[in-house]
Write a protein that holds these residues in place. Structure first.
Motif, short mmCIF file in Angstrom:
data_model
loop_
_atom_site.label_atom_id
_atom_site.label_comp_id
_atom_site.label_asym_id
_atom_site.label_seq_id
_atom_site.Cartn_x
_atom_site.Cartn_y
_atom_site.Cartn_z
N GLU A 269 22.31 9.42 -3.86
CA GLU A 269 22.15 10.12 -2.68
C GLU A 269 21.88 11.75 -3.04
N GLY A 270 20.98 12.22 -2.47
CA GLY A 270 20.64 13.52 -2.70
C GLY A 270 19.48 13.83 -3.71
N GLU A 271 19.26 12.82 -4.29
CA GLU A 271 17.81 12.92 -5.63
C GLU A 271 16.55 12.94 -4.75
N GLU A 272 15.54 13.70 -5.33
CA GLU A 272 14.45 13.72 -4.90
C GLU A 272 13.67 12.28 -5.64
N PRO B 175 11.97 15.58 -9.65
CA PRO B 175 12.43 14.53 -8.95
C PRO B 175 12.49 13.17 -9.88
N LYS B 176 13.01 12.19 -9.59
CA LYS B 176 13.16 10.94 -10.38
C LYS B 176 12.05 10.19 -10.08
N THR B 177 11.34 10.10 -10.98
CA THR B 177 9.86 9.32 -10.80
C THR B 177 9.95 8.01 -11.59
N PHE B 178 9.15 7.14 -10.82
CA PHE B 178 9.03 5.85 -11.20
C PHE B 178 7.48 5.73 -11.02
N GLU B 179 6.95 4.50 -11.72
CA GLU B 179 5.40 4.03 -11.64
C GLU B 179 5.27 2.70 -11.51
N TRP B 180 4.26 2.48 -10.53
CA TRP B 180 4.18 1.00 -10.08
C TRP B 180 2.55 0.66 -10.26
N THR B 181 2.16 -0.39 -10.74
CA THR B 181 0.76 -1.01 -10.74
C THR B 181 0.86 -2.04 -9.82
N ILE B 182 0.10 -2.26 -9.11
CA ILE B 182 -0.06 -3.39 -7.88
C ILE B 182 -1.33 -4.07 -8.28
N GLN B 183 -1.35 -5.43 -8.29
CA GLN B 183 -2.64 -6.12 -8.70
C GLN B 183 -2.49 -7.46 -7.87
N GLY B 184 -3.63 -7.75 -7.35
CA GLY B 184 -3.16 -8.94 -6.33
C GLY B 184 -2.27 -9.16 -5.45
N LYS B 185 -1.58 -8.02 -4.87
CA LYS B 185 -0.64 -7.92 -3.81
C LYS B 185 0.42 -8.22 -4.48
#
Length: 132
Positions: free
Chosen positions: A68-71, A45-55
């Protein structure tokens, strides 16, 4: 005699053209032929990373751009409990403080889809799926 010399010149030319063709490097364009791709390339899959702090999105791309079609895999860590919801695909994961969770989806719909902290009603970003 002239005919014999002419045939020798023609034969030598054919041999030279054949050698030239035979010695040319063979080029394969693997990116345009999916059957030449390894299984890992087809399924990773095409991977992304997020960090959420304080909304708020502390780190990571706000707009996740795929074809289109990518995981797609979005790995998310947050400092507060909430639900991360991908609109349009109706996929969600529960966020727990200090844990990393993964939201996975196959990008089979084109367009721009909002990614929201559902309980807080905060838009964090979007998934943009371009047509093939």
């Amino acid at each position: 005699m002239k005919n014999r010399n002419l045939w020798l010149v023609v034969a030598a030319g054919v041999v030279l053209v054949g050698l030239f063709y035979y010695l040319q490097p063979k080029s394969e364009n693997k990116s345009q032929n999916p059957s030449n791709q390894s299984e890992e390339q087809k399924t990773s899959p095409k991977t992304f990373e997020w960090t959420i702090q304080g909304k708020k999105l502390l780190s990571g791309q706000e707009t996740l751009k795929v074809t289109e079609g990518e995981e797609v895999s979005l790995k998310v860590s947050a400092d507060e409990a909430d639900e991360l919801h991908l609109h349009g695909y109706d996929v969600a994961v529960d966020l727990e403080p200090g844990e990393t969770v993964e939201l996975k989806v196959k990008a089979d719909k084109t367009g721009r889809f909002v990614i929201e902290l559902e309980e807080a009603k905060v838009d964090l970003g979007a998934l943009e799926v371009s047509p093939k």
